[in-house]
Scaffold this motif. Structure first.
Motif, PDB file in Angstrom:
ATOM      1  N   THR A 184       0.811  -1.210   0.000  1.00  0.00           N
ATOM      2  CA  THR A 184       0.000   0.000   0.000  1.00  0.00           C
ATOM      3  C   THR A 184       0.847   1.264   0.000  1.00  0.00           C
ATOM      4  O   THR A 184       0.460   2.271  -0.599  1.00  0.00           O
ATOM      5  CB  THR A 184      -0.952  -0.001   1.210  1.00  0.00           C
ATOM      6  OG1 THR A 184      -1.771  -1.171   1.140  1.00  0.00           O
ATOM      7  CG2 THR A 184      -1.845   1.221   1.204  1.00  0.00           C
TER       8      THR A 184
ATOM      9  N   GLU B 166      -0.764   3.143  -3.046  1.00  0.00           N
ATOM     10  CA  GLU B 166      -1.630   4.275  -2.735  1.00  0.00           C
ATOM     11  C   GLU B 166      -1.084   5.570  -3.336  1.00  0.00           C
ATOM     12  O   GLU B 166      -1.839   6.534  -3.516  1.00  0.00           O
ATOM     13  CB  GLU B 166      -1.783   4.439  -1.219  1.00  0.00           C
ATOM     14  CG  GLU B 166      -0.559   4.979  -0.517  1.00  0.00           C
ATOM     15  CD  GLU B 166      -0.844   5.386   0.929  1.00  0.00           C
ATOM     16  OE1 GLU B 166      -1.992   5.226   1.371  1.00  0.00           O
ATOM     17  OE2 GLU B 166       0.089   5.865   1.590  1.00  0.00           O
TER      18      GLU B 166
ATOM     19  N   HIS C 286      -7.089   7.420  -3.450  1.00  0.00           N
ATOM     20  CA  HIS C 286      -7.490   6.392  -2.502  1.00  0.00           C
ATOM     21  C   HIS C 286      -8.297   6.972  -1.359  1.00  0.00           C
ATOM     22  O   HIS C 286      -8.360   8.189  -1.164  1.00  0.00           O
ATOM     23  CB  HIS C 286      -6.257   5.647  -1.950  1.00  0.00           C
ATOM     24  CG  HIS C 286      -5.211   6.517  -1.334  1.00  0.00           C
ATOM     25  ND1 HIS C 286      -4.218   7.130  -2.073  1.00  0.00           N
ATOM     26  CD2 HIS C 286      -4.987   6.881  -0.038  1.00  0.00           C
ATOM     27  CE1 HIS C 286      -3.438   7.824  -1.276  1.00  0.00           C
ATOM     28  NE2 HIS C 286      -3.879   7.691  -0.040  1.00  0.00           N
TER      29      HIS C 286
ATOM     30  N   ASP D 161      -5.710   2.112   3.927  1.00  0.00           N
ATOM     31  CA  ASP D 161      -5.928   2.749   2.626  1.00  0.00           C
ATOM     32  C   ASP D 161      -6.275   1.718   1.558  1.00  0.00           C
ATOM     33  O   ASP D 161      -5.734   0.604   1.559  1.00  0.00           O
ATOM     34  CB  ASP D 161      -4.665   3.483   2.191  1.00  0.00           C
ATOM     35  CG  ASP D 161      -4.278   4.596   3.145  1.00  0.00           C
ATOM     36  OD1 ASP D 161      -4.975   5.623   3.158  1.00  0.00           O
ATOM     37  OD2 ASP D 161      -3.286   4.440   3.876  1.00  0.00           O
TER      38      ASP D 161
ATOM     39  N   MET E 115      -7.149   1.620  -2.911  1.00  0.00           N
ATOM     40  CA  MET E 115      -6.935   2.405  -4.112  1.00  0.00           C
ATOM     41  C   MET E 115      -8.149   2.370  -5.036  1.00  0.00           C
ATOM     42  O   MET E 115      -8.695   1.311  -5.331  1.00  0.00           O
ATOM     43  CB  MET E 115      -5.706   1.885  -4.850  1.00  0.00           C
ATOM     44  CG  MET E 115      -4.380   2.221  -4.165  1.00  0.00           C
ATOM     45  SD  MET E 115      -4.167   1.529  -2.496  1.00  0.00           S
ATOM     46  CE  MET E 115      -3.930  -0.210  -2.867  1.00  0.00           C
TER      47      MET E 115
END
Length: 409
Positions: free
Chosen positions: A335, A339, A344, A379, A381
């Motif tokens: 991530t 990201e 995101h 997070d 995406m």
């Protein structure tokens, strides 16, 4: 330029630009044993920059998997209080924190989703105070990554085994601008570029953003006192630092109860040693009310059920589709990188510094001002070359923010 030279520059970037270590300061490094060589180099750079102490908290993926396979169920309901308190004490004493990710994206494949969820909950609860220090910029902190054999094989399965780690190192050096002659100056210029976007968005102070793309039609209201941030932060003593290396995002806090519609992921999410892919979340008044995933659906449901706050969003981040990371056309299964190749959102807690005056707000005051609180922050995406975002002004007008995935400001 040799690999050793690049590695020196990367360690310098982590210590002098990332955490921006100060003379007499303590540095806490959190790292897996796979990152031993880089940790030794980073520690050397920290002492050369004037650090008083460098402490290292080691982990080992083999031992982690062994525990998940063999430990009793009750082991995943606990987190050592002494370890949580150690982090808090270091933060209260003004230490800086460098976390090195060296992941195997499939480490926990096949492990009970309940065990993973219990670990996440126990860890989140134990580290709640420390996480609040991080999310309010009390301390300087940085996250970056180094390759492992398993991670490199996941990213470059077509390459010969002996080439995979080298290719991943090259991709990391490129994404973090370490491949440039003067990475420190390049980062200064990059921060200034992101600050321009931050200033524009803060001046506009949109009431909401509307997202449209294949599989996505989502309106995200923004908290009334929201602030856009990007490129770097300052700790409580006014010392600048960069929390993520790399970073390409500008981000703010959504209104907890102001998210409506549906959104579809565009990149795999590596969460808890498992890969979650091709998923769609539906929101009503901020709350996630429907979850569908092609792979990892049960893991995703467990994540969203971590606590009440994990049913809501805590971050909205804008990243242009054209960026050094996105231009590589590499899915990193990490991530930290993925990201920053894609717009995101984050499930879970908001960052206090994304609210005007938020750094000094108590949890209850953050919630009163529309920010979500949770023991998790993950997070995922949603950006692509087909994503468009409109900003909605105070008087209801719509203005282009992103078109075809890129800035339209």
């Amino acid at each position: 330029m040799s690999f050793e030279t690049y590695l020196e520059k990367y360690a310098d970037l982590a210590v002098r630009v990332g955490v921006n270590i100060q003379k007499g300061q303590t540095l806490q490094i959190n790292a897996p044993i796979a990152a031993l060589d880089f940790v030794r180099l980073a520690a050397k750079k920290a002492y050369e920059a004037g650090a008083k102490h460098v402490y290292v908290d080691w982990t080992d993926e083999v031992l982690t998997r062994t525990k998940y396979d063999l430990a009793p169920d009750e082991a995943f309901l606990e987190f050592p209080a002494w370890k949580a308190r150690a982090n808090e004490e270091l933060a209260e004493q003004g230490a800086a924190f460098l976390s090195i990710h060296a992941v195997n994206p499939d480490l926990l494949k096949g492990v009970s989703s309940e065990r993973i969820a219990n670990t996440t909950k126990a860890t989140g609860q134990a580290l709640e105070t420390f996480r609040r220090y991080i999310q309010s910029d009390k301390v300087s902190w940085t996250v970056l990554a180094v390759p492992t054999k398993e991670w490199a094989a996941k990213v470059f399965p077509e390459a010969e085994e002996e080439e995979q780690i080298a290719k991943l190192w090259d991709a990391i050096f490129y994404a973090t601008r370490v491949n440039l002659d003067n990475p420190v100056q390049a980062w200064r210029e990059h921060r200034a570029h992101l600050q321009g976007k931050v200033d524009y968005l803060n001046q506009k102070h949109y009431t909401a953003l509307h997202y449209t793309a294949p599989g996505t039609n989502l309106t995200v209201e923004l908290a009334e006192k929201h602030l856009w941030v990007g490129g770097g932060s300052e700790n409580e003593n006014g010392i600048p630092f960069i929390a993520n290396i790399p970073t390409e995002e500008v981000f703010t806090v959504p209104l907890k109860t102001g998210v409506n519609g549906y959104v579809t992921s565009t990149k795999p999410l590596n969460y808890g040693g498992n890969v979650i892919n091709n998923f769609t979340l539906t929101f009503k008044n901020g709350r996630i009310v429907e979850i569908k995933a092609e792979t990892g659906e049960e893991i995703l449901k467990q994540l969203i059920d971590t606590d009440e706050g994990s049913h809501y969003l805590g971050e909205v981040a804008l990243v242009p589709h054209k960026s050094p990371i996105s231009d590589t056309n590499i899915i990193f299964y990490n991530t930290l990188f993925d990201e920053n190749a894609s717009c995101h959102f984050a499930i879970g807690s908001a960052y206090a510094f994304n609210l005007e005056g938020g750094k000094t707000m108590a949890k209850e005051e953050l919630e009163k001002n529309g920010a979500n609180t949770s023991i998790t922050h993950v997070d995922f995406m949603i950006g692509s070359a087909e994503l468009s975002i409109d900003g909605i002004t105070q008087d209801g007008k719509r203005e282009p923010v992103l078109r075809n995935g890129n800035w339209a400001l």
